[in-house]
Design an enzyme around this catalytic site. Structure first.
Site, mmCIF file in Angstrom:
data_model
loop_
_atom_site.group_PDB
_atom_site.id
_atom_site.type_symbol
_atom_site.label_atom_id
_atom_site.label_comp_id
_atom_site.label_asym_id
_atom_site.label_seq_id
_atom_site.Cartn_x
_atom_site.Cartn_y
_atom_site.Cartn_z
ATOM 1 N N HIS A 134 0.880 -1.176 0.000
ATOM 2 C CA HIS A 134 0.000 0.000 0.000
ATOM 3 C C HIS A 134 0.921 1.230 0.000
ATOM 4 O O HIS A 134 2.040 1.175 0.517
ATOM 5 C CB HIS A 134 -0.834 -0.042 1.283
ATOM 6 C CG HIS A 134 -1.919 0.976 1.384
ATOM 7 N ND1 HIS A 134 -1.669 2.284 1.706
ATOM 8 C CD2 HIS A 134 -3.269 0.878 1.241
ATOM 9 C CE1 HIS A 134 -2.818 2.953 1.754
ATOM 10 N NE2 HIS A 134 -3.805 2.120 1.469
ATOM 11 N N ASP A 211 3.128 -4.430 7.764
ATOM 12 C CA ASP A 211 1.846 -3.723 7.652
ATOM 13 C C ASP A 211 0.745 -4.782 7.788
ATOM 14 O O ASP A 211 0.523 -5.573 6.871
ATOM 15 C CB ASP A 211 1.796 -3.027 6.291
ATOM 16 C CG ASP A 211 0.408 -2.475 5.962
ATOM 17 O OD1 ASP A 211 -0.517 -2.615 6.793
ATOM 18 O OD2 ASP A 211 0.255 -1.913 4.863
ATOM 19 N N GLN A 214 -4.515 -5.418 6.639
ATOM 20 C CA GLN A 214 -5.480 -6.321 6.000
ATOM 21 C C GLN A 214 -5.557 -7.686 6.671
ATOM 22 O O GLN A 214 -6.491 -8.436 6.441
ATOM 23 C CB GLN A 214 -5.149 -6.502 4.513
ATOM 24 C CG GLN A 214 -5.259 -5.232 3.705
ATOM 25 C CD GLN A 214 -6.669 -4.645 3.728
ATOM 26 O OE1 GLN A 214 -7.667 -5.351 3.917
ATOM 27 N NE2 GLN A 214 -6.775 -3.335 3.537
ATOM 28 N N LYS A 237 -10.453 -0.982 10.688
ATOM 29 C CA LYS A 237 -10.559 -2.206 9.869
ATOM 30 C C LYS A 237 -10.870 -3.436 10.732
ATOM 31 O O LYS A 237 -11.237 -4.476 10.204
ATOM 32 C CB LYS A 237 -9.268 -2.422 9.074
ATOM 33 C CG LYS A 237 -9.114 -1.443 7.911
ATOM 34 C CD LYS A 237 -7.948 -1.822 7.023
ATOM 35 C CE LYS A 237 -7.930 -1.074 5.718
ATOM 36 N NZ LYS A 237 -7.568 0.333 5.811
ATOM 37 N N CYS A 377 -4.736 2.605 -3.571
ATOM 38 C CA CYS A 377 -3.464 3.103 -2.998
ATOM 39 C C CYS A 377 -2.354 2.068 -3.181
ATOM 40 O O CYS A 377 -1.511 1.869 -2.293
ATOM 41 C CB CYS A 377 -3.608 3.475 -1.526
ATOM 42 S SG CYS A 377 -4.825 4.763 -1.241
#
Lengths: 419, 145
Positions: A134, A211, A214, A237, A377
């Site tokens: 991202h 990261d 997700q 999220k 993104c």
């Protein structure tokens, strides 16, 4: 203060997954009615009742600043804030709560990571990214690299649309000081083999930043077993409010790192000439933190941690299979990235031949289907996949067969009208 | 609301961009991106006697962007910069729901987009390119006979 993290576990019992019950824990579904098929969970999840009630309760009945006041209300706010930190640490599998820094979200967390690690970089050092990142795990490193004179390198994609980790040996060297990678692509859903990256980073003494934006919505984590050094994710999220997220920093590393932002609450002593800094995590939390959203995040992860995750994974995987199977029958549809369900989160991006992703999403909206169109993104990844933009459908624990079927029916209509 | 955007005029007008081509020797060229989706227009303008003599473009975009680019390509030749700034303002007024009729009647096809704020930029992309092109044209080029 109410404790949204307890007393709401009836939705997922050990006997199996009650999806209707789970949906009942998310106020938006009652508010929107049956013709609401929310498949934009990779952008933001819906807020669960536990988080919403905790947020409203704090802001309307228990609001005070943290870490400062000595009166009862302020003391209770501080206690609740630190309890939220402990719950987040529990969800991440952190050794100690002090390893968890409250941020405004993943982007803040990754900027913090890049800024503080930049102090350890020298000209000629290398930062290894992947082409599946991202923008929030690319741009902060470009900025840090520019400040330090460090060079950015990237793991490419393999033929199957997953990262080509066989290239690691050629890409990692003694010059590599940071490896920063997504745990799960926000475009293809492919999970990254973090263990393999950790091994490569450890071999050359590099720091591994992950990261987790997700991956975090799909169940509790074990950052220690993953072998990374920093792990970032967002509250919104994982079905909490917008405005809070977290960065886990391995304790020994956190002790060595300099502050990111300066201000109140992150210091030991300030004179007009110089300052000394508080130990982690407060060193990295300048100013008033997002208290209400952090408490909501604590409530959300406490609620999530009590769910039956094997049953939820099976449910999400079944929906993913139903989606992939349905997409394969639609004329002119091209899947981006891996086409199988192995090692992937339940999200899929695709192109409809001859129809722009925004037009696809706009027409799907007419069917009550919420999807995301654009480059998400992730422009370098789209370029590697040979696309400018795509349509993304992303599944969360509360989705059901009706959501998938509404998407597929909508896509048939898109093809009929616009392709 | 969403389905109403895709009426026949927009779908048919957007098809015109398939035939669009760049100019071989423009006075000014600008590139404009929609940062949300990566859509892009490359716009060329050629001036004679203070007016646009020819327009060329290459547009990669959604139906709304392509339809807007097609209207622009059709209407811009023969216009002075002042006419074009008025047309851009009238399109913005249309999308924002302000009073007044658009400078070019076919811009009215974008009226349903008014209700979908997130798509305004799709319609405006070619016009933002036009605005930048007009601002960057060398004075000598605009005055040339």
């Amino acid at each position: 203060m109410s404790d949204g993290g307890r007393g709401t576990q009836r939705a997922a019992t050990r006997a199996g997954l009650d999806v209707a019950g789970l949906r009942g824990e998310f106020p938006i579904f009652a508010a929107m009615g049956p013709r609401f098929h929310y498949l934009d969970n990779a952008a933001t999840g819906q807020i669960c009742r536990a988080a919403a009630e905790t947020l409203v309760d704090f802001e309307t009945r228990a609001r005070a600043n943290v870490k400062r006041g000595v009166y009862r209300l302020a003391d209770e706010a501080t206690r609740a804030f630190e309890e939220a930190r402990a719950r987040i640490a529990g969800y991440l599998g952190a050794r100690e709560a002090r390893e968890v820094v409250i941020t405004s979200g993943t982007t803040h967390a990754l900027n913090l990571a890049a800024h503080t690690l930049c102090a350890r970089l020298h000209p000629g050092d290398e930062i290894l990214l992947t082409c599946a990142e991202h923008h929030s795990n690319i741009v902060p490193w470009q900025l840090a690299g520019r400040r330090a004179g460090a060079v950015i390198r990237a793991v490419p994609l393999a033929e199957d649309g997953r990262l080509d980790l066989d290239r690691l040996e050629a890409l990692v060297s003694r010059r590599t000081k940071v490896v920063a990678a997504t745990h799960c692509s926000n475009v293809t859903g492919a999970l990254t083999d973090i263990g393999r990256l950790a091994e490569a980073a450890r071999a050359v003494g590099a720091v591994l930043v992950v990261d987790g934006a997700q991956r975090a919505p799909h169940g509790p984590l074990d950052v220690q077993a993953l072998g990374c050094d920093l792990y970032a994710f967002s509250g919104h999220k994982v079905f909490a409010a917008t405005g809070a997220g977290a960065l886990w920093i391995r304790g020994e590393l956190a002790d060595e790192l300099p502050p990111f932002m300066g201000g109140g609450e992150m210091i030991r002593r300030v004179t007009l000439e110089a300052s000394t800094f508080a130990p982690p995590p407060h060193r990295f939390e300048a100013g008033t933190p997002p208290i209400g959203p952090a408490l909501a995040l604590g409530a959300a992860v406490a609620w999530l941690a009590g769910l039956d995750w094997p049953a939820i994974h099976a449910h999400e995987q079944r929906l993913l299979e139903r989606l992939l199977e349905g997409l394969r029958t639609i004329r002119g549809l091209r899947l981006l990235g891996p086409a199988d369900t192995r090692a992937r989160a339940p999200l899929v991006s695709f192109l409809v031949e001859g129809v722009h992703p925004h037009d696809v999403c706009q027409l799907l909206d007419a069917f009550g289907v919420c999807t995301r169109g654009g480059h998400h993104c992730a422009q370098p990844l789209h370029e590697a996949l040979g696309a400018e933009a795509s349509v993304r459908a992303s599944i969360a624990l509360y989705n059901d067969d009706a959501d998938i079927d509404a998407l597929l029916a909508g896509l048939e209509e898109v093809v009929r009208r616009l392709a | 609301m969403s389905a109403e955007l895709y009426h026949r005029a927009i779908v048919e007008t957007a098809k015109e961009t398939a035939e669009a081509a760049r100019l071989p020797a423009p006075d000014v060229t600008v590139e404009e991106d929609n940062p949300l989706c990566g859509d892009r227009i490359v716009l060329d303008l050629l001036f004679r006697d203070g007016r646009v003599a020819a327009v060329g473009h290459k547009t990669r975009g959604c139906l709304l962007t392509r339809a807007a680019a097609a209207v622009l390509a059709r209407r811009v030749p023969g216009c002075a910069a002042s006419d074009l700034f008025r047309a851009i303002a009238s399109l913005q007024d249309l999308l924002e729901g302000r009073d007044g009729s658009p400078s070019w009647p076919e811009l009215a096809m974008f009226a349903p987009v008014r209700a979908v704020k997130s798509r305004h930029e799709c319609v405006l992309l070619p016009f933002r390119a036009l605005e930048r092109a007009l601002a960057s044209v060398p004075p000598a080029a605009e005055r040339k006979p």
